[in-house]
Design a protein around this motif. Structure first.
Motif: not given
Lengths: 310, 282
Positions: A130-131, A133-134, A137-138, A245, A249, B31, B35, B215, B217, B233, B254, B258, B261-262
């Motif tokens: 996962i990036s 950035v995410v 946020l998470v 990042d 963020i 986490p 979400v 990914n 940024y 991103t 989000s 995401a 890539p997953v």
């Protein structure tokens, strides 16, 4: 092999073809290298030197740059924000290394052959894909003081609430914890592949000699995991010094600039609403580069020794 | 095998282990699960403060279709595709050539050029930022996907060369020598002998670079600005600004950002892991 399909290259001989034939092996590598090297030099190698040069100027990115010598670096010496960033960089470097034992621990936990273990391994690796950035946020929501899961759970045991990202004492640690999540997953996968290659005979021999648990891990398994540990170390150090990042963020450097690191502070100085101070930004980048250079030199030195040993 | 295989241990520990696995996984992904749960809640749950209780209704479809049809999200996703795919092709092509040159030929500066690529790959982005932004501005490519792609190709060539060169080094050199004895031209050796053998390396790099670039940024923020060129991103931050405090939509956004890539990872897992270990850990 495919003899029949190989073309007949003996057909024509003559002036230019003759020269080409004789020098082909000497010239070819340069032809293959040319596009890659030129591109890399233009976008990566030259800019490093240009940044060194820019750091000697006062420049807003648009007008004429003024040469001011070492003034940017002088200013840096008395800039409290610079020292905050530097301190946070050290904290990042040290705590980020926890990803290595953490990853090893999870890898040992998952290195079994029960049903569905492959899926478990993939899902444990998940955070790395996962990036950032995410991830940022998470974790921002995870830490949220009003509804975040962390404070909800703390409330169950009668603690909190703590506003992790709003508190200057906790903020850097909170962001590092978020960063450790994907980084530990990365180290885990490195160790899982490494554990696959561990010599089973040595393990058996160790068992016969009565080595168990920690002693087995320390004396027999870890030495064989050395290549995995080296790569884990390299990527973790690089990751720690590149942290941008998550900070951008999660806190945007705050509160009161307490979560800045050099990479973020550089960006803030050079490209945000606080003003376009390219020269000063470049000076910060140079400091960060010099820190990284120590590690790069060490990595290259290790690789050089390995190459020579072959 | 280390640690001791679970089948050789005592029955109670076997059961404990089996029970521990899912618990550990849920804790590890907590986490993220949070979400995912947010993203299917209705707006009303957030106004009434029902954050962690049972959702008053399941609005997953509404939330995700809002993301796809009422926001700039599809635009950002498309930008990401147009940035990522050319970068993958470019970086893999360039590094197949550099890797071939450094892996096959012996010449004096070989190791130094190789180290230049490796070292360049490790530098902090910030030391490149001001000059690269300037260069992109000068070429008139600021705030374009092309500008971003060109930089990404150049930078990723460093990492890819490291990988390709090590991979080619491990190939049997006799093949190349045999071809040379046959009088095969060097570029034909590259194209017909070496390239087919590099397929696993090409696949590994393609998946890995896809993930890295998708990914990214930092460079997206430095080299692009608006909805017409920013990847997802960077787009997610403007998306979040638009839906401030609409946590169900931000969560759905989000997850969408995401996902590619997953998906890539789950489809190409073996190649992905081979790439991550830099081919050094077999």
């Amino acid at each position: 092999m495919t003899h029949a399909t190989l073309p007949d290259t003996h057909a024509d001989r003559g002036g230019r073809r003759g020269w080409w034939r004789r020098n082909q092996i000497a010239v070819s590598p340069w032809l293959f290298l040319a596009p890659g090297v030129l591109f890399f030099a233009l976008y990566v190698i030259f800019p490093i030197f240009q940044s060194f040069n820019v750091s000697l100027y006062r420049w807003d990115g648009l007008g004429e740059p003024t040469f001011i010598g070492m003034e940017n670096y002088d200013e840096l010496r008395y800039d409290p924000a610079f020292y905050t960033s530097l301190r946070n960089n050290v904290i990042w470097l040290l705590l980020y290394l926890l990803a290595i034992p953490g990853g090893l621990f999870i890898a040992l936990f998952l290195n079994q052959t029960v049903t569905g273990i492959r899926l478990y391994k993939s899902l444990f690796f998940f955070p790395f894909v996962i990036s950032q950035v995410v991830v940022g946020l998470v974790f921002t929501w995870f830490y949220d003081p009003t509804f975040g899961l962390l404070n909800t759970m703390l409330a169950w045991v009668g603690l909190g609430p703590i506003n992790v990202l709003g508190d200057p004492t906790y903020v850097t640690y909170g962001i590092i914890a978020a960063g450790l999540w994907p980084q530990t997953a990365y180290c885990m996968i490195l160790y899982l592949t490494g554990l696959n290659a561990v010599n089973p005979e040595q393990i058996e021999a160790g068992r016969l000699d009565g080595a168990r648990g920690w002693r087995m891990l320390w004396y027999i398994v870890l030495p064989q995991l050395k290549p995995a540990t080296f790569i884990a170390f390299v990527v973790t150090i690089i990751g720690a010094l590149r942290s941008f990042d998550l900070i951008s963020i999660m806190t945007n450097g705050g509160p009161f600039g307490e979560s800045r690191v050099l990479s973020f502070y550089m960006f803030e100085v050079a490209l945000s609403e606080y003003g376009f101070r390219m020269g000063y930004g470049a000076a910060i980048a140079v400091v960060l580069f010099l820190i990284m250079l120590c590690f790069i030199a060490y990595f290259l030195w290790s690789m050089y020794r390995e190459e020579k040993a072959r | 095998m280390f640690p001791t295989p679970i089948e050789k241990t005592s029955r109670p520990w076997q059961l404990t282990y089996q029970a521990l696995l899912p618990v550990a996984l849920i804790l590890w992904l907590l986490p993220l699960i949070a979400v995912a749960v947010f993203s299917i809640r209705p707006d009303a749950d957030f106004t009434t403060g029902n954050y962690w209780g049972w959702p008053s209704s399941f609005d997953g479809i509404t939330n995700y279709s809002k993301v796809f049809f009422e926001s700039d999200m599809p635009r950002y996703l498309l930008n990401s595709v147009f940035i990522t795919v050319p970068t993958v092709i470019g970086a893999v092509a360039l590094s197949a050539m550099t890797g071939f040159a450094l892996g096959i030929y012996k010449f004096r500066s070989n190791l130094w050029i190789f180290f230049m690529f490796v070292a360049g790959n490790f530098v902090p982005f910030q030391i490149l930022m001001v000059p690269v932004r300037d260069l992109t501005l000068d070429m008139g490519l600021y705030n374009t996907k092309t500008g971003l792609v060109l930089f990404h190709i150049a930078f990723q060539t460093g990492f890819c060369t490291l990988f390709m060169r090590n991979f080619i080094r491990a190939l049997p050199f006799e093949l190349i020598e045999a071809a040379r004895v046959e009088g095969v031209a060097e570029w034909r050796i590259f194209w017909y002998v070496v390239l087919p053998l590099m397929k696993p390396a090409l696949a590994a790099l393609a998946v890995l670079i896809f993930t890295f670039i998708w990914n990214d940024y930092f460079w997206a923020v430095v080299l692009t600005q608006g909805v017409e060129s920013q990847p997802v991103t960077a787009g997610i931050t403007s998306f979040n600004a638009q839906y401030r405090a609409a946590y169900h939509l931000m969560s759905a956004g989000s997850i969408v950002a995401a996902l590619p890539p997953v998906a890539m990872f789950f489809l190409m897992q073996r190649h992905f892991i081979a790439g991550l270990t830099l081919g050094a850990v077999k």
